[in-house]
Design an enzyme around this catalytic site. Structure first.
Site: not given
Ligand code: NAD
Length: 353
Positions: A78, A178-182
């Site tokens: 890392k 959390g309904v972001g990317h993942v």
């Molecule tokens: P992202 O930023 O696209 O989505 C996160 C979502 O959570 C956002 O919509 C945000 O508004 C929401 N959020 C933030 N604070 C919140 C709260 N208090 N309550 C409810 N929702 C809240 O991120 P992502 O890429 O979707 O990743 C999500 C998690 O998965 C992170 O912890 C990331 O480290 C982990 N992760 C992601 C990947 C990947 O491929 N993107 C891979 C491994 C792990």
């Protein structure tokens, strides 16, 4: 430094300071038994260099475990850059970081992590070929999120089979924090299987999309972890499994994609005591690194990536069974299984040498 708590079994730690660009970075290589150390680069305004160093060491070890459990030909490493991602990004800084990565001669492969974008990776890639997570190029793997979500979906199916004895998810309720990317891609998989969704987010547009596409029910952020659901899937923040939240869970399964969900390892015991099955985060969310690894190994093959992501189902079942037999928390068992995989490979390597 060697007395540092986080310095456990690491092969190498490098500190870089580039006076011209202002770059200050650590690269930690935890273990290269299984292959070159792969793990993202995090940009964060650490309060001091010791905090940055500890984070690099801790995260590098986590990557060794994650890559080992995903069955990848990669070790764990890392990088952390001590800077503010909103104000400190410059071309010179990323190029300097690229030269740092290059100086390790492929022992460490970098990719995106918190605070970094594909645009930054492109600048780093002008100085070194040891970069993955690019959006364009011969073997570029693009956005890892759909693969991460596919892995979590597989993990939820494994947990439901193990805990509830059901082969399918139809009619079950899953709460997604959390309904972001993942989280959004995950909802897509779950909705297609007839799952009822409860979601929370702090961004209204994300909620609107989940309601429109999946007929999701919305609850405020402070309620999502305590709602009654068959599965709670944390897909937003770390450290949400802690002393305050654990007593209030109203589910028997926690299976989501957020990194570092346990505030500390002992919270795995608390979940076990409460009879909640916890899918260790770095095992269930490995879909993204599996996809990146297709790129890191220089020969991207979507079929191979999907098969590996689908293997998460069996890996988790294996962890659940062993944890049950040994009456130990799943997070502890997963760490131990990862260490065993690495130790076995090391022994094989040594005996072949
Ligand atoms: P992202 O930023 O696209 O989505 C996160 C979502 O959570 C956002 O919509 C945000 O508004 C929401 N959020 C933030 N604070 C919140 C709260 N208090 N309550 C409810 N929702 C809240 O991120 P992502 O890429 O979707 O990743 C999500 C998690 O998965 C992170 O912890 C990331 O480290 C982990 N992760 C992601 C990947 C990947 O491929 N993107 C891979 C491994 C792990």
């Amino acid at each position: 430094m060697i007395e540092q708590n986080q310095f456990r079994g690491h092969e190498q730690l490098a500190y870089f300071h580039d006076k011209d660009s202002g770059l200050k970075a650590f690269i930690a290589v935890h273990d290269t038994t299984l292959g070159p150390a792969a793990g993202g680069c995090r940009m964060w305004p650490y309060a001091n260099e010791m905090d940055a160093l500890n984070d690099a060491l801790r995260l590098a070890r986590g990557m060794s475990y994650k890559n080992a459990m995903a069955g990848l030909p990669l070790g764990g490493g890392k990088a952390v850059i001590i800077a503010n991602s909103k104000t400190d990004k410059t071309e010179a800084l990323f190029k300097a970081f690229g030269r740092c990565v290059d100086s390790l001669d492929g022992k460490y492969i970098t990719a995106e992590d918190v605070g970094m974008t594909t645009k930054d990776m492109k600048l780093i890639a002008t100085q070194t070929k040891h970069v993955a997570g690019l959006s364009h190029g011969d073997h570029a793997s693009g956005d890892p999120s759909p693969f991460t979500a596919r892995g979590i979906y597989n993990g939820i199916r494994a947990a439901v089979k193990y805990k509830l004895g059901r082969e399918d998810l139809a009619g079950l309720t899953v709460a997604v924090q959390g309904v972001g990317h993942v989280g959004m891609y995950l909802c897509e998989y779950l909705h297609a299987d007839g799952v009822k969704l409860i979601v929370s987010d702090i961004v209204q547009e994300h909620l609107d999309e989940a309601v429109e596409r999946f007929d999701a029910k919305i609850v405020p952020p402070h309620e999502i972890l305590a709602v009654k659901a068959d599965v709670v899937s944390p897909c937003a923040l770390g450290a949400i499994l802690n002393d305050e939240t654990i007593p209030h869970f109203n589910t028997s399964i926690i299976a989501g994609g957020a990194n570092n969900q346990l505030a500390n390892d002992s919270h795995g015991v608390r979940l076990l005591d409460r009879g909640i099955l916890y899918a260790p985060d770095y095992v269930i969310n490995a879909g993204g690194i599996i996809n990146v690894s297709g790129e890191a190994t220089g020969n991207y093959d979507l079929g191979w990536v999907n098969r590996k992501v689908d293997d998460i189902y069996h890996t988790l079942l294996h962890i659940f069974e062993r944890a049950d037999t040994e009456e130990r928390p799943t997070n502890v068992v997963a760490d131990e299984m990862a260490e065993e995989i690495i130790a076995k490979a090391r022994k094989k390597k040594l005996s072949a040498a």
